[in-house]
Design a protein around this motif. Sequence first.
Motif, PDB file in Angstrom:
ATOM      1  N   PRO A  94       0.837  -1.212   0.000  1.00 24.28           N
ATOM      2  CA  PRO A  94       0.000   0.000   0.000  1.00 24.28           C
ATOM      3  C   PRO A  94       0.868   1.257   0.000  1.00 24.28           C
ATOM      4  CG  PRO A  94       0.006  -1.012   2.173  1.00 24.28           C
ATOM      5  CD  PRO A  94       0.726  -1.963   1.266  1.00 24.28           C
ATOM      6  N   VAL A  95       0.398   2.272  -0.692  1.00 24.38           N
ATOM      7  CA  VAL A  95       1.053   3.583  -0.700  1.00 24.38           C
ATOM      8  C   VAL A  95      -0.034   4.636  -0.472  1.00 24.38           C
ATOM      9  CG1 VAL A  95       2.988   2.933  -2.167  1.00 24.38           C
ATOM     10  CG2 VAL A  95       0.855   3.710  -3.215  1.00 24.38           C
ATOM     11  N   ARG A  96       0.361   5.779   0.008  1.00 29.21           N
ATOM     12  CA  ARG A  96      -0.599   6.842   0.310  1.00 29.21           C
ATOM     13  C   ARG A  96      -0.178   8.151  -0.351  1.00 29.21           C
ATOM     14  NH1 ARG A  96      -4.393   5.854   4.132  1.00 29.21           N
ATOM     15  NH2 ARG A  96      -4.171   3.918   5.339  1.00 29.21           N
ATOM     16  N   LEU A  97      -1.157   8.880  -0.817  1.00 28.32           N
ATOM     17  CA  LEU A  97      -0.945  10.202  -1.381  1.00 28.32           C
ATOM     18  C   LEU A  97      -2.040  11.115  -0.823  1.00 28.32           C
ATOM     19  CD1 LEU A  97       0.604  12.027  -3.371  1.00 28.32           C
ATOM     20  CD2 LEU A  97      -1.072  11.368  -5.118  1.00 28.32           C
ATOM     21  N   ASN A  98      -1.617  12.128  -0.067  1.00 28.80           N
ATOM     22  CA  ASN A  98      -2.562  13.057   0.569  1.00 28.80           C
ATOM     23  C   ASN A  98      -3.602  12.318   1.412  1.00 28.80           C
ATOM     24  OD1 ASN A  98      -1.272  15.238  -0.698  1.00 28.80           O
ATOM     25  ND2 ASN A  98      -2.583  15.046  -2.518  1.00 28.80           N
ATOM     26  N   GLY A  99      -3.145  11.271   2.089  1.00 27.60           N
ATOM     27  CA  GLY A  99      -4.024  10.525   2.969  1.00 27.60           C
ATOM     28  C   GLY A  99      -4.878   9.488   2.289  1.00 27.60           C
ATOM     29  N   ARG A 100      -4.810   9.378   0.957  1.00 27.82           N
ATOM     30  CA  ARG A 100      -5.621   8.404   0.228  1.00 27.82           C
ATOM     31  C   ARG A 100      -4.769   7.183  -0.102  1.00 27.82           C
ATOM     32  NH1 ARG A 100      -6.873  13.441  -2.004  1.00 27.82           N
ATOM     33  NH2 ARG A 100      -9.007  14.121  -1.540  1.00 27.82           N
ATOM     34  N   LYS A 101      -5.363   6.020   0.012  1.00 25.68           N
ATOM     35  CA  LYS A 101      -4.615   4.769  -0.112  1.00 25.68           C
ATOM     36  C   LYS A 101      -4.654   4.228  -1.533  1.00 25.68           C
ATOM     37  CE  LYS A 101      -4.283   0.159   1.977  1.00 25.68           C
ATOM     38  NZ  LYS A 101      -4.876  -0.771   2.974  1.00 25.68           N
ATOM     39  N   GLY A 102      -3.477   3.887  -2.045  1.00 24.96           N
ATOM     40  CA  GLY A 102      -3.345   3.222  -3.332  1.00 24.96           C
ATOM     41  C   GLY A 102      -2.465   1.999  -3.180  1.00 24.96           C
ATOM     42  N   GLN A 103      -1.891   1.552  -4.286  1.00 27.04           N
ATOM     43  CA  GLN A 103      -1.034   0.381  -4.218  1.00 27.04           C
ATOM     44  C   GLN A 103       0.103   0.474  -5.228  1.00 27.04           C
ATOM     45  OE1 GLN A 103      -3.403  -3.096  -5.112  1.00 27.04           O
ATOM     46  NE2 GLN A 103      -3.382  -2.699  -7.306  1.00 27.04           N
ATOM     47  N   CYS A 104       1.214  -0.166  -4.873  1.00 28.85           N
ATOM     48  CA  CYS A 104       2.385  -0.260  -5.743  1.00 28.85           C
ATOM     49  C   CYS A 104       2.720  -1.739  -5.911  1.00 28.85           C
ATOM     50  CB  CYS A 104       3.561   0.503  -5.152  1.00 28.85           C
ATOM     51  SG  CYS A 104       5.111   0.324  -6.081  1.00 28.85           S
ATOM     52  N   ILE A 105       2.948  -2.155  -7.150  1.00 30.76           N
ATOM     53  CA  ILE A 105       3.282  -3.543  -7.452  1.00 30.76           C
ATOM     54  C   ILE A 105       4.673  -3.586  -8.056  1.00 30.76           C
ATOM     55  CG2 ILE A 105       2.631  -5.620  -8.716  1.00 30.76           C
ATOM     56  CD1 ILE A 105      -0.211  -4.526  -8.848  1.00 30.76           C
ATOM     57  N   ILE A 106       5.506  -4.429  -7.489  1.00 30.94           N
ATOM     58  CA  ILE A 106       6.855  -4.654  -8.018  1.00 30.94           C
ATOM     59  C   ILE A 106       6.945  -6.124  -8.409  1.00 30.94           C
ATOM     60  CG2 ILE A 106       9.324  -4.583  -7.540  1.00 30.94           C
ATOM     61  CD1 ILE A 106       8.753  -2.446  -5.454  1.00 30.94           C
ATOM     62  N   ALA A 107       7.285  -6.396  -9.659  1.00 30.74           N
ATOM     63  CA  ALA A 107       7.341  -7.770 -10.165  1.00 30.74           C
ATOM     64  C   ALA A 107       8.706  -8.044 -10.768  1.00 30.74           C
ATOM     65  CB  ALA A 107       6.243  -8.009 -11.206  1.00 30.74           C
ATOM     66  N   LEU A 108       9.248  -9.191 -10.428  1.00 27.22           N
ATOM     67  CA  LEU A 108      10.525  -9.643 -10.989  1.00 27.22           C
ATOM     68  C   LEU A 108      10.278 -10.915 -11.780  1.00 27.22           C
ATOM     69  CD1 LEU A 108      13.625  -9.288 -11.152  1.00 27.22           C
ATOM     70  CD2 LEU A 108      13.782 -10.770  -9.126  1.00 27.22           C
ATOM     71  N   ARG A 109      10.698 -10.904 -13.037  1.00 21.96           N
ATOM     72  CA  ARG A 109      10.496 -12.063 -13.907  1.00 21.96           C
ATOM     73  C   ARG A 109      11.822 -12.697 -14.289  1.00 21.96           C
ATOM     74  NH1 ARG A 109       6.878 -10.246 -18.863  1.00 21.96           N
ATOM     75  NH2 ARG A 109       7.783  -8.189 -18.482  1.00 21.96           N
ATOM     76  N   TRP A 110      11.834 -14.009 -14.258  1.00 24.20           N
ATOM     77  CA  TRP A 110      12.960 -14.773 -14.800  1.00 24.20           C
ATOM     78  C   TRP A 110      12.509 -15.394 -16.106  1.00 24.20           C
ATOM     79  CZ3 TRP A 110      14.082 -20.465 -14.295  1.00 24.20           C
ATOM     80  CH2 TRP A 110      15.306 -20.781 -14.902  1.00 24.20           C
ATOM     81  N   LEU A 111      13.252 -15.144 -17.174  1.00 25.04           N
ATOM     82  CA  LEU A 111      12.889 -15.577 -18.512  1.00 25.04           C
ATOM     83  C   LEU A 111      13.769 -16.740 -18.959  1.00 25.04           C
ATOM     84  CD1 LEU A 111      12.806 -11.999 -20.055  1.00 25.04           C
ATOM     85  CD2 LEU A 111      10.843 -13.275 -19.198  1.00 25.04           C
ATOM     86  N   ARG A 112      13.165 -17.714 -19.585  1.00 26.78           N
ATOM     87  CA  ARG A 112      13.910 -18.819 -20.186  1.00 26.78           C
ATOM     88  C   ARG A 112      13.628 -18.784 -21.685  1.00 26.78           C
ATOM     89  NH1 ARG A 112      16.071 -23.597 -17.968  1.00 26.78           N
ATOM     90  NH2 ARG A 112      17.580 -24.359 -19.502  1.00 26.78           N
ATOM     91  N   MET A 113      14.599 -18.318 -22.458  1.00 21.63           N
ATOM     92  CA  MET A 113      14.402 -18.127 -23.890  1.00 21.63           C
ATOM     93  C   MET A 113      14.644 -19.427 -24.645  1.00 21.63           C
ATOM     94  SD  MET A 113      13.767 -14.935 -23.556  1.00 21.63           S
ATOM     95  CE  MET A 113      13.554 -14.523 -25.291  1.00 21.63           C
ATOM     96  N   HIS A 114      13.692 -19.777 -25.500  1.00 21.41           N
ATOM     97  CA  HIS A 114      13.828 -20.979 -26.337  1.00 21.41           C
ATOM     98  C   HIS A 114      14.076 -20.630 -27.798  1.00 21.41           C
ATOM     99  CE1 HIS A 114      12.640 -24.182 -23.448  1.00 21.41           C
ATOM    100  NE2 HIS A 114      12.118 -23.149 -22.829  1.00 21.41           N
ATOM    101  N   ARG A 115      13.659 -19.452 -28.203  1.00 25.61           N
ATOM    102  CA  ARG A 115      13.940 -19.013 -29.573  1.00 25.61           C
ATOM    103  C   ARG A 115      14.103 -17.507 -29.565  1.00 25.61           C
ATOM    104  NH1 ARG A 115      10.252 -20.541 -34.684  1.00 25.61           N
ATOM    105  NH2 ARG A 115      11.287 -22.528 -34.299  1.00 25.61           N
ATOM    106  N   LEU A 116      15.078 -17.034 -30.315  1.00 28.98           N
ATOM    107  CA  LEU A 116      15.288 -15.608 -30.467  1.00 28.98           C
ATOM    108  C   LEU A 116      15.779 -15.342 -31.884  1.00 28.98           C
ATOM    109  CD1 LEU A 116      16.831 -13.173 -27.910  1.00 28.98           C
ATOM    110  CD2 LEU A 116      17.499 -13.027 -30.300  1.00 28.98           C
ATOM    111  N   GLN A 117      15.150 -14.390 -32.555  1.00 30.12           N
ATOM    112  CA  GLN A 117      15.553 -14.011 -33.907  1.00 30.12           C
ATOM    113  C   GLN A 117      15.504 -12.492 -34.033  1.00 30.12           C
ATOM    114  OE1 GLN A 117      12.461 -16.778 -35.426  1.00 30.12           O
ATOM    115  NE2 GLN A 117      13.969 -17.320 -36.952  1.00 30.12           N
TER     116      GLN A 117
END
Length: 376
Positions: free
Chosen positions: A156-179
């Motif tokens: 949760p994050v707040r701005l001027n007393g109002r509640k919102g949200q912050c999402i942090i995502a970490l992805r691990w990628l396994r590449m099978h094809r790249l061109q």
Amino acid sequence: MRKVFVLLSALLVASVVKGQVVPIQPRWTTADKLASLTESTLTSCRQALVSRFLIHADNNVLPLRLGDKETLPPMMFEGSKAYYFHARFKELGLSYRQWSLYYGHGKGDFYEGNRDAAQLFLDAKSNDVDWLKVYDVDAYLRRTHSHHWALSYTTPVRLNGRKGQCIIALRWLRMHRLQYGNLKGLMWLGQFQGDLKLLTTRGLPENETRSNGVALDVAIVLPLSEQLRMGIWVENLFSRIWQRTLQDITAKVATNTVEPDADGFLHAVPFLQGRIDRRSLNAKAMRLWTIGMAWQQRKDCWLLLTEHGVIGTQVSIGYALTLGERQKVWLMRTIGKDKWLIGISMPQCQVHLFWDKFSANKVQRASINFAWSVAF
């Protein structure tokens, strides 16, 4: 909180990534962003099993239904830059309180070229190549096929007393094809001559093509007032793809055949002179960002999205209508591209459809996104 906005704004300004970039499946779809802005119950369950499926196709050259035809009627390309983007992925995830863990796999294909490249493609498909016309072709290809594991944390994050949200995502990628490639040259008197540069994993043993990557995604959704909500999503804010082995093809091309092959360029080339080396590659995932606004009017709200993706920046406006207590219907229109989005959101599922024409024979942009959730 202000420091976070300043940091994100600076990153958005610098979002044009230099060097070699490749498309990967998105972390958040347009439907996910709209759900966050309208406080959908699908994203608010503290414990849930979630799955989703997406197929998306978008181009500005010809109707999608003609894409697999061997021959086409004569057509003219009216734009200055041509593109084709296709993405498909499946994902399964588990959410528990503030943590979410997802596994997914999919592919992304992105072609782009100048006006002559598109016109040559259309003329070749209709067997109507003008021998006296000079086609100055410049075309690019980027393709990936990967699996990914994503771990995200919502705080949760707040701005001027109002509640919102912050999402942090970490992805691990396994590449099978790249061109990653470029074809540039001239077509005249029934003969194409040019240069081909292509980095590809095709033709290599499978144990040499599996490589790794990481990507960091950030999203913030905040109420600015009692009626106004704002969201910022930045995907691949930081990313690295370490491709262990590729074939590095540099060649001179001379052919009278311009039909695309599996690599998206030439088929049955009579003359191809050059060299094939092996090399590694450090690349970046294509950075995507979105800024969204929602203006609440009782239970309903007006919506505004500005999205920057593989085909550039586009702006959409729309309206979310609340039916009952937990159901919503969305209608969005993309300005300048005649693209429509209609979506239905219920406690356990969401269904969204994109299209740009009401006639199936003229549709050039279409996608379907389905997601379901089981809370426990």
